[in-house]
Enzyme design. Structure first.
Site, PDB file in Angstrom:
ATOM      1  N   GLU A   1       9.514   8.063 -17.280  1.00  0.00           N
ATOM      2  CA  GLU A   1       8.148   8.585 -17.491  1.00  0.00           C
ATOM      3  C   GLU A   1       7.642   8.236 -18.884  1.00  0.00           C
ATOM      4  OE1 GLU A   1       7.853  12.773 -16.424  1.00  0.00           O
ATOM      5  OE2 GLU A   1       9.144  12.415 -14.704  1.00  0.00           O
TER       6      GLU A   1
ATOM      7  N   HIS B   1       0.832  -1.218   0.000  1.00  0.00           N
ATOM      8  CA  HIS B   1       0.000   0.000   0.000  1.00  0.00           C
ATOM      9  C   HIS B   1       0.863   1.264   0.000  1.00  0.00           C
ATOM     10  CE1 HIS B   1      -3.300  -2.720   1.340  1.00  0.00           C
ATOM     11  NE2 HIS B   1      -2.349  -3.242   2.089  1.00  0.00           N
TER      12      HIS B   1
ATOM     13  N   SER C   1      15.112  21.181 -16.701  1.00  0.00           N
ATOM     14  CA  SER C   1      13.921  21.969 -16.992  1.00  0.00           C
ATOM     15  C   SER C   1      14.361  23.248 -17.684  1.00  0.00           C
ATOM     16  CB  SER C   1      13.204  22.286 -15.685  1.00  0.00           C
ATOM     17  OG  SER C   1      12.558  23.535 -15.761  1.00  0.00           O
TER      18      SER C   1
ATOM     19  N   LYS D   1      16.401  21.043 -11.615  1.00  0.00           N
ATOM     20  CA  LYS D   1      15.646  19.818 -11.906  1.00  0.00           C
ATOM     21  C   LYS D   1      16.487  18.703 -12.524  1.00  0.00           C
ATOM     22  CE  LYS D   1      11.740  19.134 -11.452  1.00  0.00           C
ATOM     23  NZ  LYS D   1      10.535  19.637 -12.088  1.00  0.00           N
TER      24      LYS D   1
END
Ligand code: ARG
Length: 459
Positions: free
Chosen positions: A290, A156, A277, A283
């Protein structure tokens, strides 16, 4: 020019209809399979005496020349042809004259395209299998390096029990091993030749389908001509296998994204697989992972697309079936790209074992072991579970962890607690004690790695 198939119609279609009807933009990638198939077909027709030796030789020479010129770039595919099959036949006839028109004896584009696709996709299976193996190897290597690196295991997404990072990675190696198995199983059913089914009913010529299949490396021939030209289940099955594979890669991607975040910081991805970024200079985005997660959707879409195309089609061939190719080609391209980037991304990531251990030290992930300790002292598990829960609640209230709670406090909950409990709830002990087959102990992880490597070497 009227179409090659001009028969009862004049074969003069509206250019817009031609464009709509044509598949050459996406089926030209099967040119090699198409030409090799035709060479085998000509050989079979010659052996059976359907064509003369001279005709057979001319066809073979013409086709071999076309293949050579396409490979070298000397010949360009004419995109005004309807599909790759028409292009090859047209070019052949241009080169060797009327004999070229004899090639299409005892076959049809319906069995031809079904065979080309099977040949094309079986090669994709091999390429994809090699890439999956490279990824499994990268996982096993990282697992080996981290068979003793302790991290929290989650259920979980809540800290649950300590595991080694190596154990966590080997879970994915096992999944990918099954993907490999599914792929080879799928290839077995795919590697059956439909050629000789002709349009749908077979042929009146005395053909030798088995010879032709054998020349092309097939394991057998389809045993019903209507099935041979109608089904694309082999492509559906491949899309299914690739979808499951992408689902696995997507889950691993999700974890990599989480682990690379500041909230976890369990790993640092190499600069080579991280993007910045345009506005935030700090970043380090896990774009590769992704994208893999995102591209899973595209492959699932291919599977749904083809199932939907096929579900209402009466036997045998229908033009709808031309829609079988783009989705499955795109899925193969996508999967190969994902695997190619994934293996080096995993191999080059730095594992922050310090942060993993720190995360494992909070969250009471040794509470099960505390309960097990009481069970070994004779308490039924349910009662032990309850007492351990009360101890955890006390720790939370006092800002302690199980390792720092004094023995006197433990004794308030049960007289069975003794100094030896501290050894039992030590995180390293917790991991090493999980010696059940497939458990997280170092010995078990070593066994898993050895198994996976043996399958890669011999399986
Ligand atoms: N381009 C077609 C396809 O991909 C080849 C088969 C054409 N057969 C036909 N009867 N029109 O399916």
């Amino acid at each position: 020019m009227p179409k090659m198939w001009a028969g009862v119609t004049a074969g003069r279609t509206d250019p817009l209809a031609d464009d709509f009807n044509s598949s050459i933009r996406f089926d030209s990638r099967m040119y090699r399979q198409d030409i090799k198939g035709s060479i085998a077909h000509a050989a079979m027709l010659t052996k059976q005496g359907i064509l003369t030796q001279g005709e057979g030789d001319a066809l073979k020479e013409g086709l071999t020349g076309i293949l050579k010129d396409l490979e070298s770039g000397a010949l360009e595919i004419d995109l005004s042809c309807e599909d790759i099959h028409m292009f090859v036949e047209q070019e052949l006839t241009r080169r060797i004259g009327d004999t070229g028109k004899k090639l299409h004896t005892a076959r049809s584009r319906n069995d031809q395209v079904a065979q080309d696709l099977r040949m094309y996709l079986r090669e994709e299976c091999d390429e994809i299998a090699a890439l999956i193996k490279a990824l499994i190897k990268a996982l096993a290597d990282q697992a080996e390096a981290h068979k003793a690196s302790i991290m929290p295991g989650y259920t979980h997404l809540q800290r649950a029990q300590p595991v080694s990072f190596g154990h966590h990675l080997m879970a994915y190696a096992m999944m990918l091993l099954r993907d490999l198995d599914r792929l080879s199983d799928c290839k077995k059913r795919m590697n059956i030749s439909p050629i000789g089914s002709c349009a749908l009913a077979g042929t009146t010529y005395d053909t030798d389908r088995r010879m032709e299949a054998e020349l092309l490396g097939f394991d057998g021939i389809s045993l019903n001509s209507m099935d041979g030209v109608s089904d694309r289940d082999f492509a559906v099955e491949l899309l299914g296998v690739l979808s499951i594979l992408m689902m696995h890669l997507s889950r691993l991607s999700e974890e990599i994204i989480l682990w690379a975040s500041w909230e976890f910081k369990f790993i640092d991805l190499s600069d080579a697989y991280t993007t910045g970024s345009s506005i935030m200079p700090q970043k380090r985005n896990a774009d590769m992972a992704e994208l893999v997660r995102g591209k899973a959707g595209r492959v699932f879409g291919g599977l749904m697309g083809l199932l939907t195309v096929l579900k209402g089609l009466p036997l045998a061939y229908n033009k709808d079936m031309q829609e079988d190719k783009e989705g499955v080609f795109d899925a193969c391209d996508t999967v190969k790209m994902c695997l190619k980037v994934f293996a080096p991304m995993l191999a080059s990531m730095q594992v922050r074992t310090d942060n993993m251990l720190r995360a494992a030290q909070t969250g009471f992930i040794n509470a099960t072991d505390l309960a097990d300790y009481l069970v070994r002292k004779g308490l039924p598990f349910r009662s032990a579970y309850k007492i351990s829960g009360q101890v955890v609640a006390r720790c939370m209230a006092e800002g302690q962890v199980l390792e720092t709670l004094p023995i006197e406090t433990y004794r308030e909950f049960s007289p069975l607690f003794d100094e030896d409990l501290y050894g039992e709830i030590d995180l390293k002990t917790c991991v090493d004690k999980r010696v059940s087959e497939g458990g997280t102990s170092e010995a078990s992880v070593e066994k898993q790695i050895a198994y996976v490597r043996a399958v890669l070497d011999h399986g």
